[in-house]
Design a protein around this motif. Structure first.
Motif, short mmCIF file in Angstrom:
data_model
loop_
_atom_site.label_atom_id
_atom_site.label_comp_id
_atom_site.label_asym_id
_atom_site.label_seq_id
_atom_site.Cartn_x
_atom_site.Cartn_y
_atom_site.Cartn_z
N VAL A 263 0.87 -1.18 0.00
CA VAL A 263 0.00 0.00 0.00
C VAL A 263 0.90 1.22 0.00
O VAL A 263 1.96 1.22 0.63
N TYR A 315 -3.53 2.60 -3.34
CA TYR A 315 -3.16 1.26 -3.80
C TYR A 315 -3.12 1.24 -5.32
O TYR A 315 -4.00 1.79 -5.99
N ARG A 428 -7.60 -8.35 -4.98
CA ARG A 428 -6.89 -7.47 -4.05
C ARG A 428 -7.12 -6.01 -4.42
O ARG A 428 -7.40 -5.17 -3.57
N ALA A 432 -9.15 -3.23 -2.30
CA ALA A 432 -8.40 -2.05 -1.87
C ALA A 432 -9.08 -0.77 -2.32
O ALA A 432 -9.15 0.20 -1.55
N THR A 435 -12.04 -0.04 -0.16
CA THR A 435 -11.59 0.35 1.18
C THR A 435 -11.04 1.77 1.19
O THR A 435 -11.33 2.55 2.11
#
Length: 464
Positions: A263, A315, A428, A432, A435
């Motif tokens: 990240v 990200y 992923r 991400a 989020t």
């Protein structure tokens, strides 16, 4: 129409402030041709440097080769905020979350680690602008007060010298209209110049006899039974033991990424503050500071009185090493607006530098260890912050595991187990992105964002 963030970022250098120095050391020669060693350390960040130094100090006859893909400190180690503390598990609260049964022992190990950190700096005469100024966690709005109270109670219970501040007391330390309270941890924590620290450790490692090769990206590792053959762009080195100190870059074995996600963390530094501006914010005690925003910010003063202000996460799918977007003003606009909301009295100040750096996000948010090639290689990494000082601890335990030493800490849960699995791409990247959107709007918009972040927290990523 230009915003205040646009104006503040108009002449920014998109390169880490810490590394923008004329006294940066010239790179060591790349690894060319074939050689042998007793130990190869892959990665010249803090973990790799600490591993090389501790290996040589434990056994001066040990032939240690350290290879770095770029230059020392040009990965994560030259980019952090540079706040140091006794925690070896990303803060006392995180240690309680992941290893509650070992908390007292981890606290003792953390204090021992900080003593070793300080001793090494003193013995090797490392000039790293180290200031034992303490650290504060500040409540942004009254909603953050319960978190600050909880942290205060936890620190008091474990013997820390801490002070609980109300709004007036907090603003007397650092004047922001957003701050409603704080916990100030007074001792064994502070701020350091991370690049000067890394360069000092580099010099110490060379003085101890470590063979350093920069500009030597690892291309492969071949298991040859009793030894591992590490090939770089221009050479190769064979050794019976290898420390993989690649943190968020997760190099050394393809499985590492199943536990580690990269990240990006973003940071701004202002131009140096004038005496009038310094008087307007206070900060006479120069503490390192974290706040309680959902999209957390951290801040500190540099040696020449710039404010470093960081913390907006991002990200990129497939984890590029140096994403082009982060060398433009666009990703830093919201971070700049958060800065001006925090310090409205500094309206009109400009940002001299902006940069992003890799964080190794795991479900523990703290160092862990992975064993490869029949135990001949150990990965030590997973720092999601707090790594400047905790990396020494990670290197020490990683070396003990690599050498088969039966230390009490190598049998503890943090050293004997791994974090949970993280889904691969493209899942992923999708998770991400959702989020990051939730983090951006949780404080101002609420809605679905807080339940989503709560779910992410239950999965092992307490980002809010």
């Amino acid at each position: 129409m230009q915003t205040r963030a646009d104006k503040a970022l108009a002449d920014t250098t998109f390169f880490p402030f810490w590394l923008d120095r004329p006294d940066a050391p010239a790179p060591a020669t790349p690894l060319i041709g074939s050689t042998k060693a007793d130990l190869v350390v892959i990665g010249g960040g803090f973990t790799g440097l600490w591993a090389a130094i501790q290996a040589k100090e434990a056994d001066p006859a040990c032939d240690v080769v350290l290879i770095e893909a770029d230059r020392i400190a040009h990965g994560a180690s030259g980019r952090p905020g540079g706040i140091v503390s006794t925690s070896v598990m990303h803060g006392l609260g995180n240690a309680q979350r992941i290893f509650p049964n070992d908390l007292q022992t981890l606290e003792a190990l953390g204090h021992d680690n900080m003593a070793g950190f300080s001793d090494t700096i003193a013995r090797h005469g490392i000039e790293a602008d180290l200031e034992w100024s303490g650290e504060m966690t500040v409540a942004v709005s009254k909603d953050g007060l319960p978190a600050v109270q909880e942290e205060y109670d936890l620190h008091r219970a474990h013997g820390h010298d801490v002070e609980l501040l109300d709004a007036a007391g907090t603003r007397a330390q650092l004047n922001s209209p957003l701050f409603e309270g704080a916990i100030w941890s007074r001792k064994k924590s502070g701020i350091v110049h991370p690049a000067r620290l890394a360069w000092g450790l580099r010099r110490a490692a060379i003085a101890l006899g470590v063979r350093l090769h920069e500009l030597s990206p690892m291309q492969s590792i071949d298991d040859q039974g009793q030894t591992l053959l590490i090939k770089t762009r221009d050479g190769q080195v064979r050794a019976p033991r290898v420390m993989l100190c690649t943190n968020a870059f997760a190099s050394g074995h393809k499985r590492i990424r199943s536990r580690v996600a990269m990240v990006r963390d973003r940071i701004l530094t202002t131009e140096p503050l004038t005496p009038v501006q310094m008087a307007a914010i206070g900060w006479a005690n120069r503490q390192g500071v974290y706040d309680t925003r959902t999209q957390l910010n951290y801040m500190r003063l540099t040696p020449d009185n710039r404010i470093l202000f960081g913390g907006r996460l991002g990200y990129f799918a497939n984890s590029p090493r140096d994403p082009a977007l982060d060398r433009t003003p666009e990703p830093y606009g919201k971070l700049a607006e958060a800065f001006f909301a925090t310090f409205p009295q500094l309206e009109g100040i400009r940002f001299s530098h902006a940069w992003s750096g890799p964080i190794a996000l795991t479900t523990r948010m703290a160092v862990h260890f992975q064993s490869y090639y029949g135990g001949k290689a150990i990965y030590a990494g997973g720092y999601s912050g707090f790594g400047v000082s905790a990396s020494r601890f990670g290197a020490r335990v990683g070396l003990a595991k690599l050498n088969g030493l039966d230390l009490p800490e190598t049998q503890m849960e943090f050293a004997a187990t791994e974090p949970n699995w993280i889904p691969p791409e493209p899942f992923r990247a999708i998770g991400a992105q959702i989020t990051m959107t939730a983090l951006d709007g949780a404080d101002s918009k609420g809605g679905w964002r807080r339940p989503w972040l709560s779910m992410v927290g239950k999965l092992g990523f307490p980002l809010s």
